[in-house]
Enzyme design. Sequence first.
Site, PDB file in Angstrom:
ATOM      1  N   GLN A 147       0.482  -1.285  -0.008  1.00  0.00           N
ATOM      2  CA  GLN A 147      -0.011  -0.045   0.034  1.00  0.00           C
ATOM      3  C   GLN A 147       0.759   1.446   0.061  1.00  0.00           C
ATOM      4  O   GLN A 147       0.312   2.303  -0.515  1.00  0.00           O
ATOM      5  CB  GLN A 147      -0.792   0.141   1.157  1.00  0.00           C
ATOM      6  N   SER A 177       3.438  -5.039  -4.576  1.00  0.00           N
ATOM      7  CA  SER A 177       2.707  -5.482  -5.702  1.00  0.00           C
ATOM      8  C   SER A 177       2.098  -4.295  -6.854  1.00  0.00           C
ATOM      9  O   SER A 177       1.834  -3.140  -6.448  1.00  0.00           O
ATOM     10  CB  SER A 177       1.064  -5.917  -5.383  1.00  0.00           C
ATOM     11  N   CYS A 209     -20.891  -7.315   6.164  1.00  0.00           N
ATOM     12  CA  CYS A 209     -21.805  -7.318   5.035  1.00  0.00           C
ATOM     13  C   CYS A 209     -21.397  -7.948   3.690  1.00  0.00           C
ATOM     14  O   CYS A 209     -22.248  -8.376   2.931  1.00  0.00           O
ATOM     15  CB  CYS A 209     -22.700  -6.509   5.160  1.00  0.00           C
TER      16      CYS A 209
END
Length: 460
Positions: A177, A194, A320
Amino acid sequence: MPYFDAASSAPLHPVARQALLASLDEGWADPARLYREGRRARLLLDAAREAAAEAVGCRPDELVFTPSGTRAVHAGISGALAGRRRVGTRLVVSAVEHSSVLHAGEALAAAGGSLTEVPVGRSGAVDPSSFAAALTEGTALACLQSANHEVGTVQPVGEVADACRETGVPLLVDAAQSLGWGPVEGGWSLLAASAHKWGGPSGVGLLAVRKGVRFAPQGPADERESGRAAGFENLPAIVAAAASLRAVRAEAAAEATRLRGLVDRIRARVPELVPDVEVVGDPVRRLPHLVTFSCLYVDGETLLHELDREGFSVSSGSSCTSSTLTPSHVLRAMGVLSEGNVRVSLPFGTPEADVDRFLEVLPGVVAGVRERLGAPAAVTGAGATGSLVVDALGKRCPIPVIELAKVIYDVPVGGTVTVLADDEAARLDIPAWCEMRGQEYVGEEPSPKGGTAYVVRRVA
């Protein structure tokens, strides 16, 4: 359509596109061959390695390219553990690491090793002294991300690296990140990243292993990439990854200042515009482009769908949106709300007008979702009943929390509400709701009807 999910995958940088197209013509041959085309490919590969190593802050011969960031993490962990197997089989990680690190730790534990997770505070950061205390005898490797992928909190890598050095334990840093924003400071031993996180093409990761680190690559031996990443190199993608990393680094300082200002606006305005919102993560030590907030009484999946209908692509660490219906391990470790969790991560070049429109749209979207779920509109009234039981068995969060909020003021101060729930997310969301609303979370116990009984005492 505003794309606000750069933390998942950043749009392809224009420099990456140019380098990719150019290297498709020049870099198709085998760089291990000695004929002209092979030498040309080798020159491209060497130049890409030098550029990436310069950005990472290591020697070119310490860096290899892998087929993904996850493969870089797995290769780094397995190789370092194998190289230090005589020391021990213990892996120490933070509780908020990327799933690739945690999956590697689970595989180690299944094979007879041990995994220790160091807890984090409510901001998502580890305490360096707690991490140092976990580096006991038999620890073969430690892992700590440079910045969290869900909430943006920057970890104290330098201090943890010092503690690792004192105990002789190598430190692997997952810099996926943060690498596009700058090099990772501190005396780390291994580093993984990455390319698609900084605007390079997908399918390219990098792994740096410092000289002197005991490292034994696992799997069948391969002559390419120092034996640490088997298979033919995807040279066009590697060249594009290195070129884009250099390009974003050149823009990083100015863009970080600009995007931090936009994120600061979101952090400040969302709690003003939307009631019952918790902004999570460290407000200062954080990535410049990322902000995460949780909305009470909102189903995260529904909220994301509604924002998508309004033209905004955002992501969520909410339970959720998980196929397992369990809370995000990052949010659980932090002890913050998981329901209605929204992560906004702005890509390079995000216009200010897109953020303004997001802030205009968000209040209505949240209000609409809450209305459909039957969330309480206000907190009023007081009753005389000393205790109540809410049966929310079979209902997914945020419904158990909504039912709790509806009746908490129907008991007097000192009275209790017991919520029966079998959704794993309730174990995180009900205590977090209590902290947010100033109520006392008493505890939990097995429910005779199944699931768990969560007891809350009204104190406000």
